[in-house]
Design an enzyme around this catalytic site. Structure first.
Site, PDB file in Angstrom:
ATOM      1  N   HIS A  51       0.849  -1.199   0.000  1.00  0.00           N
ATOM      2  CA  HIS A  51       0.000   0.000   0.000  1.00  0.00           C
ATOM      3  C   HIS A  51       0.882   1.245   0.000  1.00  0.00           C
ATOM      4  O   HIS A  51       2.030   1.215   0.456  1.00  0.00           O
ATOM      5  CB  HIS A  51      -0.873   0.027   1.246  1.00  0.00           C
ATOM      6  N   GLU A  53       0.826   3.910   1.878  1.00  0.00           N
ATOM      7  CA  GLU A  53       1.280   4.321   3.204  1.00  0.00           C
ATOM      8  C   GLU A  53       2.452   3.467   3.678  1.00  0.00           C
ATOM      9  O   GLU A  53       3.417   3.998   4.238  1.00  0.00           O
ATOM     10  CB  GLU A  53       0.148   4.195   4.244  1.00  0.00           C
ATOM     11  N   CYS A  81      -6.516   2.153   5.531  1.00  0.00           N
ATOM     12  CA  CYS A  81      -7.125   0.897   5.958  1.00  0.00           C
ATOM     13  C   CYS A  81      -6.580   0.530   7.347  1.00  0.00           C
ATOM     14  O   CYS A  81      -5.612   1.146   7.815  1.00  0.00           O
ATOM     15  CB  CYS A  81      -6.815  -0.206   4.951  1.00  0.00           C
ATOM     16  N   CYS A  84      -2.752  -0.145   7.427  1.00  0.00           N
ATOM     17  CA  CYS A  84      -1.932   1.060   7.327  1.00  0.00           C
ATOM     18  C   CYS A  84      -2.026   1.910   8.581  1.00  0.00           C
ATOM     19  O   CYS A  84      -1.026   2.485   9.023  1.00  0.00           O
ATOM     20  CB  CYS A  84      -2.314   1.851   6.084  1.00  0.00           C
TER      21      CYS A  84
END
Length: 153
Positions: A51, A53, A81, A84
């Site tokens: 992801h 992040e 999410c 993260c």
């Protein structure tokens, strides 16, 4: 200042979009400077954790030679999410600024930020350049659905 760094995250999201990835971008800022950048690369890397992040936090930790990032901020184009948010808490990042709100599922951003997990709380500011951030995502999924319809004939 928030908009300046969010625009950097949007530019990264657009890079992800060009690669056929869900367009999410993130930057980690420390003392007014970007120390970590990332965008979604789950499909290309075939990694569930790739992801935006996570990639930005990893780069910031390497640059600052520490897994702890107190006084840092992260700017991300979509509400983080739970995975993260866990990484943000683990890294002891002070503030999260996000653009678009997660519409499909419950992100738990607020609950996790205030849960005092790991003896750390995170300030969360949502809706920074929300329309621009949402547009990058919306256009990606609109174009993807159109390509899929065209394939079916």
């Amino acid at each position: 200042m928030e908009e300046k760094f969010m625009r950097e995250a949007i530019a990264l999201a657009k890079k992800a979009k060009k690669k056929g990835e869900v367009p999410i971008g993130a930057v980690v800022v420390y003392q007014g400077k970007i120390v970590g950048r990332g965008y979604n690369l789950r499909t290309r890397l075939q990694m569930a954790t790739a992801h935006a992040e996570m990639r930005a936090i990893d780069r910031a930790c390497k640059k600052l030679h520490s897994w702890r990032l107190p006084e840092a901020e992260i700017y991300v184009t979509l509400e983080p999410c739970p995975m993260c948010m866990g990484a943000i808490l683990n890294a002891r990042i002070d503030r999260v600024y996000f653009g678009a709100y997660e519409q499909k599922g419950r992100s738990l951003t607020g609950e996790l930020a205030n849960a005092n997990l790991l003896n750390h709380k995170v300030e969360v500011v949502g809706g920074v350049l929300a329309d621009e951030c949402a547009e990058v995502l919306t256009s990606f999924f609109t174009e993807m659905r159109a390509r899929e319809r065209a394939k079916r004939g």
